[in-house]
Design a protein around this motif. Structure first.
Motif, PDB file in Angstrom:
ATOM      1  N   ALA A  96       3.246  -5.412   3.370  1.00  0.00           N
ATOM      2  CA  ALA A  96       3.272  -6.156   2.111  1.00  0.00           C
ATOM      3  C   ALA A  96       4.657  -6.741   1.861  1.00  0.00           C
ATOM      4  O   ALA A  96       4.784  -7.848   1.318  1.00  0.00           O
ATOM      5  CB  ALA A  96       2.857  -5.231   0.962  1.00  0.00           C
ATOM      6  N   THR A  97       5.695  -6.000   2.261  1.00  0.00           N
ATOM      7  CA  THR A  97       7.060  -6.517   2.130  1.00  0.00           C
ATOM      8  C   THR A  97       7.241  -7.765   2.984  1.00  0.00           C
ATOM      9  O   THR A  97       7.803  -8.771   2.538  1.00  0.00           O
ATOM     10  CB  THR A  97       8.088  -5.448   2.542  1.00  0.00           C
ATOM     11  OG1 THR A  97       7.992  -4.323   1.661  1.00  0.00           O
ATOM     12  CG2 THR A  97       9.510  -6.010   2.477  1.00  0.00           C
ATOM     13  N   THR A 113      11.249   2.716   6.575  1.00  0.00           N
ATOM     14  CA  THR A 113      10.738   1.405   6.164  1.00  0.00           C
ATOM     15  C   THR A 113      11.802   0.330   6.363  1.00  0.00           C
ATOM     16  O   THR A 113      11.801  -0.696   5.688  1.00  0.00           O
ATOM     17  CB  THR A 113      10.295   1.440   4.693  1.00  0.00           C
ATOM     18  OG1 THR A 113      11.375   1.910   3.884  1.00  0.00           O
ATOM     19  CG2 THR A 113       9.097   2.349   4.511  1.00  0.00           C
ATOM     20  N   LEU A 167      12.753  -0.010   2.408  1.00  0.00           N
ATOM     21  CA  LEU A 167      12.069  -0.804   1.392  1.00  0.00           C
ATOM     22  C   LEU A 167      12.990  -1.878   0.811  1.00  0.00           C
ATOM     23  O   LEU A 167      13.270  -1.904  -0.387  1.00  0.00           O
ATOM     24  CB  LEU A 167      11.542   0.101   0.271  1.00  0.00           C
ATOM     25  CG  LEU A 167      10.429   1.068   0.662  1.00  0.00           C
ATOM     26  CD1 LEU A 167      10.063   1.970  -0.506  1.00  0.00           C
ATOM     27  CD2 LEU A 167       9.188   0.305   1.140  1.00  0.00           C
ATOM     28  N   SER A 179       0.029   4.956   4.606  1.00  0.00           N
ATOM     29  CA  SER A 179       0.997   5.016   3.521  1.00  0.00           C
ATOM     30  C   SER A 179       2.118   3.994   3.695  1.00  0.00           C
ATOM     31  O   SER A 179       2.138   2.960   3.032  1.00  0.00           O
ATOM     32  CB  SER A 179       1.583   6.427   3.424  1.00  0.00           C
ATOM     33  OG  SER A 179       2.167   6.820   4.674  1.00  0.00           O
ATOM     34  N   ILE A 180       3.051   4.246   4.616  1.00  0.00           N
ATOM     35  CA  ILE A 180       4.266   3.455   4.709  1.00  0.00           C
ATOM     36  C   ILE A 180       4.027   2.080   5.336  1.00  0.00           C
ATOM     37  O   ILE A 180       4.527   1.064   4.843  1.00  0.00           O
ATOM     38  CB  ILE A 180       5.344   4.217   5.509  1.00  0.00           C
ATOM     39  CG1 ILE A 180       5.677   5.538   4.806  1.00  0.00           C
ATOM     40  CG2 ILE A 180       6.597   3.367   5.644  1.00  0.00           C
ATOM     41  CD1 ILE A 180       6.183   5.391   3.400  1.00  0.00           C
ATOM     42  N   CYS A 181       3.286   2.034   6.428  1.00  0.00           N
ATOM     43  CA  CYS A 181       3.107   0.760   7.149  1.00  0.00           C
ATOM     44  C   CYS A 181       2.483  -0.338   6.290  1.00  0.00           C
ATOM     45  O   CYS A 181       2.928  -1.490   6.338  1.00  0.00           O
ATOM     46  CB  CYS A 181       2.300   0.981   8.420  1.00  0.00           C
ATOM     47  SG  CYS A 181       3.153   2.010   9.648  1.00  0.00           S
ATOM     48  N   ILE A 203       2.840  -0.693   3.162  1.00  0.00           N
ATOM     49  CA  ILE A 203       3.902  -1.112   2.246  1.00  0.00           C
ATOM     50  C   ILE A 203       4.861  -2.056   2.954  1.00  0.00           C
ATOM     51  O   ILE A 203       5.279  -3.093   2.408  1.00  0.00           O
ATOM     52  CB  ILE A 203       4.652   0.118   1.697  1.00  0.00           C
ATOM     53  CG1 ILE A 203       3.729   0.958   0.823  1.00  0.00           C
ATOM     54  CG2 ILE A 203       5.888  -0.320   0.904  1.00  0.00           C
ATOM     55  CD1 ILE A 203       4.337   2.271   0.371  1.00  0.00           C
ATOM     56  N   GLU A 204       5.229  -1.705   4.198  1.00  0.00           N
ATOM     57  CA  GLU A 204       6.101  -2.574   4.980  1.00  0.00           C
ATOM     58  C   GLU A 204       5.457  -3.938   5.206  1.00  0.00           C
ATOM     59  O   GLU A 204       6.120  -4.978   5.127  1.00  0.00           O
ATOM     60  CB  GLU A 204       6.395  -1.932   6.334  1.00  0.00           C
ATOM     61  CG  GLU A 204       7.442  -0.846   6.317  1.00  0.00           C
ATOM     62  CD  GLU A 204       7.803  -0.417   7.733  1.00  0.00           C
ATOM     63  OE1 GLU A 204       6.958   0.212   8.390  1.00  0.00           O
ATOM     64  OE2 GLU A 204       8.914  -0.743   8.174  1.00  0.00           O
TER      65      GLU A 204
END
Length: 215
Positions: free
Chosen positions: A90-91, A166, A184, A83-85, A87-88
Motif C-alpha cells: 500500500a505504501t 518495512t 514505514l 500483516s506487514i507486506c 502495508i508495504e
C-alpha cells in the motif's frame, strides 16, 4: 566507466556529496546508513547481487540488468504475508500516486518476493493487480538457488515471518543500492528521493542490452 572523477569504488565524488546532502535538503526523516539504525544514504553504495529472477511474464533475467537504467524502489515481500507486506505494498501504491506524471521509463517500483516456491508469475501478477499497480510497477522472484544471497543482501531473516522490516530500498540507475528508508516511510518522502536520484547524470557502469523486463 562514465562520468566525472571517481574514487576506488567507482562512485563519483559528486554523487557522494549528493547523497550526503539529500536528506537534509529534502527535510526527510532519514538517518545516515553508517549509524546504528542503518537508514539513509548507503556509504559506499552496494551493487545488487548477481542473481536470476523470474518475472510475472515467466521470463528469467539478470537482476542487475533489470535494475540498470532506472531508479528503483524495492519492497521485499511474500504474498502469503497477512500483516506487514500488504502495508508495504500500500505504501508503494501511494508512492506511485505521489510520483504523478514522472516518466515510468525512468522510475520503477519493484516488489521482490522472498518466497519463490509460492510466488509464481501468476501469483505475483495478482499481487500487483491487488494494489492497483500501473506501468512502471513490476514484481519478480529469485530462482530458489539465489534466495540466500537476496536475504543476506537485504538483511532479511532466514525464515518467513509476519513481523519483519518495512524498509524500502532505493537503487540508482547503475544498479547500486544507495538509500534505505526508515520502517514505514512516508510515501511522499520516498517519491522525493526517487525523483532526486532520477535527476542524477548518466549511468556510470557499462550498459547492457537494455531492460529485459521493461514494465
Amino acid at each position: 566507466m562514465r562520468g566525472g572523477k571517481t574514487n576506488s569504488e567507482g562512485w563519483t565524488v559528486g554523487r557522494r556529496l549528493f547523497l550526503n546532502g539529500l536528506g537534509a535538503a529534502l527535510g526527510l526523516h532519514l538517518l545516515p546508513a553508517d549509524s546504528h539504525q542503518n537508514f539513509g544514504p548507503v556509504k559506499p553504495p552496494l551493487e545488487v547481487p548477481d542473481i536470476t529472477v523470474l518475472s510475472t511474464d515467466g521470463i528469467h533475467a539478470s537482476f542487475r540488468d533489470l535494475l540498470r537504467g532506472r531508479v528503483t524502489a524495492i519492497q521485499l515481500m511474500f504474498s502469503r504475508c497477512k500483516s506487514i507486506c500488504p502495508i508495504e505494498a500500500a505504501t508503494l501504491a501511494r508512492v506511485q500516486e505521489a510520483l504523478g506524471d514522472n516518466p515510468a521509463n525512468d522510475i520503477r517500483l519493484l516488489s521482490l518476493s522472498i518466497d519463490p516456491l509460492t510466488d509464481t508469475p501468476d501469483v505475483l501478477k495478482a499481487w500487483l493487480e491487488r494494489f492497483g499497480a500501473r506501468r512502471g510497477c513490476t514484481a519478480v522472484s529469485p530462482v530458489e538457488a539465489d534466495l540466500a544471497p537476496v536475504r543476506a543482501f537485504f538483511d532479511r531473516a532466514p525464515t518467513l515471518v509476519e513481523d519483519h522490516s518495512t524498509v524500502i530500498h532505493l537503487v540508482d540507475r547503475n544498479g547500486l543500492l544507495v538509500w534505505r528508508t526508515l520502517d514505514l516511510p512516508e510515501p511522499n518522502e520516498v517519491a522525493k528521493v526517487l525523483i532526486q536520484l532520477q535527476r542524477i547524470g548518466p549511468v556510470l557502469v557499462q550498459e547492457g542490452d537494455g531492460d529485459p523486463l521493461r514494465a
